[in-house]
Design an enzyme around this catalytic site. Structure first.
Site, mmCIF file in Angstrom:
data_model
loop_
_atom_site.group_PDB
_atom_site.id
_atom_site.type_symbol
_atom_site.label_atom_id
_atom_site.label_comp_id
_atom_site.label_asym_id
_atom_site.label_seq_id
_atom_site.Cartn_x
_atom_site.Cartn_y
_atom_site.Cartn_z
ATOM 1 N N GLU A 97 1.004 -1.278 -0.086
ATOM 2 C CA GLU A 97 -0.181 -0.141 0.007
ATOM 3 C C GLU A 97 0.958 1.413 0.030
ATOM 4 O O GLU A 97 0.363 2.548 -0.404
ATOM 5 C CB GLU A 97 -0.964 0.159 1.260
ATOM 6 C CG GLU A 97 -2.346 0.220 0.867
ATOM 7 C CD GLU A 97 -3.322 0.175 1.944
ATOM 8 O OE1 GLU A 97 -4.211 -0.827 1.901
ATOM 9 O OE2 GLU A 97 -3.240 0.779 3.101
ATOM 10 N N HIS A 143 7.349 -27.047 -1.474
ATOM 11 C CA HIS A 143 6.662 -27.950 -2.137
ATOM 12 C C HIS A 143 5.365 -27.295 -2.928
ATOM 13 O O HIS A 143 4.502 -28.110 -3.454
ATOM 14 C CB HIS A 143 6.038 -29.064 -1.268
ATOM 15 C CG HIS A 143 7.201 -29.891 -0.318
ATOM 16 N ND1 HIS A 143 7.676 -30.963 -0.577
ATOM 17 C CD2 HIS A 143 7.904 -29.040 0.743
ATOM 18 C CE1 HIS A 143 8.764 -31.206 0.211
ATOM 19 N NE2 HIS A 143 8.996 -30.281 1.035
ATOM 20 N N LYS A 200 -14.148 0.631 -3.920
ATOM 21 C CA LYS A 200 -15.360 1.085 -2.861
ATOM 22 C C LYS A 200 -16.292 1.778 -3.790
ATOM 23 O O LYS A 200 -17.617 1.550 -3.460
ATOM 24 C CB LYS A 200 -14.758 1.945 -1.738
ATOM 25 C CG LYS A 200 -13.767 1.262 -0.773
ATOM 26 C CD LYS A 200 -13.215 2.088 0.343
ATOM 27 C CE LYS A 200 -12.200 1.638 1.078
ATOM 28 N NZ LYS A 200 -11.558 2.613 2.126
HETATM 29 O O1 PA5 Z 1 -3.588 1.426 6.013
HETATM 30 C C1 PA5 Z 1 -4.410 1.921 5.825
HETATM 31 O O2 PA5 Z 1 -4.832 3.088 6.021
HETATM 32 C C2 PA5 Z 1 -5.691 1.065 5.582
HETATM 33 O O3 PA5 Z 1 -5.302 -0.376 5.391
HETATM 34 C C3 PA5 Z 1 -6.825 1.139 6.788
HETATM 35 O O4 PA5 Z 1 -5.990 0.672 7.811
HETATM 36 C C4 PA5 Z 1 -7.974 0.116 6.327
HETATM 37 O O5 PA5 Z 1 -8.488 0.514 5.142
HETATM 38 C C5 PA5 Z 1 -8.940 0.188 7.512
HETATM 39 O O6 PA5 Z 1 -9.436 1.562 7.628
HETATM 40 P P1 PA5 Z 1 -10.139 2.247 8.810
HETATM 41 O O7 PA5 Z 1 -9.301 1.900 10.078
HETATM 42 O O8 PA5 Z 1 -10.452 3.536 8.614
HETATM 43 O O9 PA5 Z 1 -11.309 1.290 8.913
#
Ligand code: PA5
Length: 448
Positions: free
Chosen positions: A290, A311, A425
């Site tokens: 990310e 494996h 989303k």
């Molecule tokens: O790293 C990030 O920002 C995301 O992976 C969030 O942690 C994830 O989308 C969850 O978001 P939230 O804590 O707002 O529900």
């Protein structure tokens, strides 16, 4: 005990040279300066950088008290969250837990289960079914408070808990971890009077494991969050701004992986030889994927559990397209001793192993794999972890976080945003006819 986790890059050399790595010294040190001065991209999300050393005694006590309260009331605690709001806690708890904790008859702490990390209907049904005769509690974690997956799980489990123990007692068993002021979860928690912890605005989800997001579930599971934080503080010092490039493990790891990337190694495989590290790799994949996968750039972070995956994926790694390098998490000592017995008939021909510890075999598998993969053109970075303890996990977490920030800056991306996550989303909400998405709904339906 002054051991530390140790980064070894010798076996990464071959397709790149030491000079290639040192050619990135300027960019890496500049990245560190940008992190510490807050002058780089995403500089409003740097709260994780000094977080370990800034955690106060008062805060630790608050987390431990909330954990104790849930421990005293619950045999199961369901942690609801997704992405950065679950992976860090899951990684640490799995690394420290008995592999069969769930099936053991005696538990020293509640079993911690996770929900809201998927939208699996059967998963949720089966979880709810399991909880019907359990004393359970909930830790709901969402920084934004609006994420669909955890919100659905929380709706279901909150209703179930209130039915099972009454609204007042449910209120005592629910803890919310969310932002200080905004978001639906904050409003709900304030209305219902839940105990809450704050995720600071400047700590992004995937960098939040050393905040209450990770610390509370880890403490509930019975692990020593003080040792975890102490380990992170040690690594914070080892990777500090004034530590020269050659001695700074975060800078060296970041520069090595970028030098490999520039040489055409587009995929980094995080490998372990200890099944307890499976979720550590899942956390790492989110952290790097990310943070770096944007602007059509970025090393693809993959992971394998060895020897299991030798494996299945072993053939590809040994002999497939030469675009990969490996980072191996190598654990020094095990918690237990298991010695392989002799067998008088020796039908399996394994008496040559009799008297050896299982871990000795695993270590030779690790060494043999390293030699084979390096010979096969897979550069190897090794991270030695003396043992799977809270302290070393704290060191490892901070090392990866700091290196990720540096690496993103070497690559030239903003490591602290995730704009690409929004696209699915938007389509999902359009397809589900969420109010406010009328135009998107129409447009997407025309494409179906
Ligand atoms: O790293 C990030 O920002 C995301 O992976 C969030 O942690 C994830 O989308 C969850 O978001 P939230 O804590 O707002 O529900």
């Amino acid at each position: 005990m002054d051991k530390k986790i140790n980064l070894i890059i010798d076996k990464a050399l071959g397709s790149i040279s030491r000079e290639d790595i040192f050619a990135l010294e300027g960019k890496a040190m500049n990245g560190i300066e940008q992190l510490h001065k807050g002058t780089g991209l995403g500089n409003d999300f740097l709260g994780w950088l000094n977080l370990p050393a800034e955690i106060t005694e008062e805060h630790l006590q608050d987390v431990e008290n909330a954990a104790r309260k849930l421990q005293s009331k619950c045999e199961v605690v369901v942690v609801i969250g997704i992405g950065g709001s679950y992976l860090g806690a899951k990684a640490v708890i799995e690394a420290l837990s008995n592999s069969f904790e769930f099936l053991r008859s005696r538990h020293e702490a509640p079993i911690v289960l996770f929900a809201g990390q998927n939208i699996g209907e059967d998963y949720l049904y089966e979880l709810q079914e399991l909880l019907t005769d359990k004393q359970f509690g909930i830790v709901v974690i969402s920084k934004s408070g609006t994420t669909t997956e955890p919100a659905i799980a929380f709706r279901l489990l909150k209703e179930q808990l209130e039915k099972q123990v009454g609204k007042e007692e449910a209120g005592q068993r629910i803890v919310a971890v969310t932002d200080a002021a905004r978001g639906a979860l904050r409003k709900l928690a304030d209305t219902e009077g839940y105990k809450t912890f704050v995720i600071e605005d400047n700590v992004g989800g995937r960098f939040s494991v050393l905040s209450p997001v990770g610390l509370l579930p880890i403490a509930i599971a019975g692990y020593d969050i003080r040792a975890l934080v102490a380990g992170a503080v040690e690594m914070q010092k080892a990777c500090a701004e004034d530590v020269p490039f050659a001695e700074n493990p975060a800078a060296i790891y970041a520069a090595t992986r970028n030098a490999l990337y520039q040489s055409g190694k587009k995929i980094e495989i995080l490998a372990n030889f200890n099944p307890k590290l499976h979720f550590l790799a899942e956390w790492w994949k989110q952290l790097y994927g990310e943070s770096e996968g944007k602007d059509h750039l970025g090393i693809f972070p993959a992971s394998v559990d060895f020897t299991t995956d030798l494996h299945s994926m072993g053939q590809w790694i040994q002999d497939g397209e030469r675009t990969i390098f490996e980072t191996v998490l190598s654990v020094g000592s095990m918690r237990h001793n298991v010695v392989i017995p002799a067998d008088k008939d020796n039908l399996d021909g394994l008496n040559f192993l009799a008297g050896k510890r299982v871990d000795e075999v695993n270590q030779m598998a690790e060494l043999g794999t390293q030699i084979a993969h390096v010979d096969g053109g897979v550069p190897n970075i090794k991270i030695e972890i003396p043992a799977l303890t809270e302290r070393y996990l704290g060191q490892l977490i901070y090392l990866f976080e700091k290196a990720c920030g540096i690496s993103g800056y070497i690559l030239g991306v903003n490591p602290f945003n995730q704009p690409g996550v929004e696209d699915y989303k938007r389509n999902m909400f359009a397809l589900l006819d969420k109010p406010g998405y009328e135009a998107e709904s129409k447009a997407i339906r025309e494409r179906l």
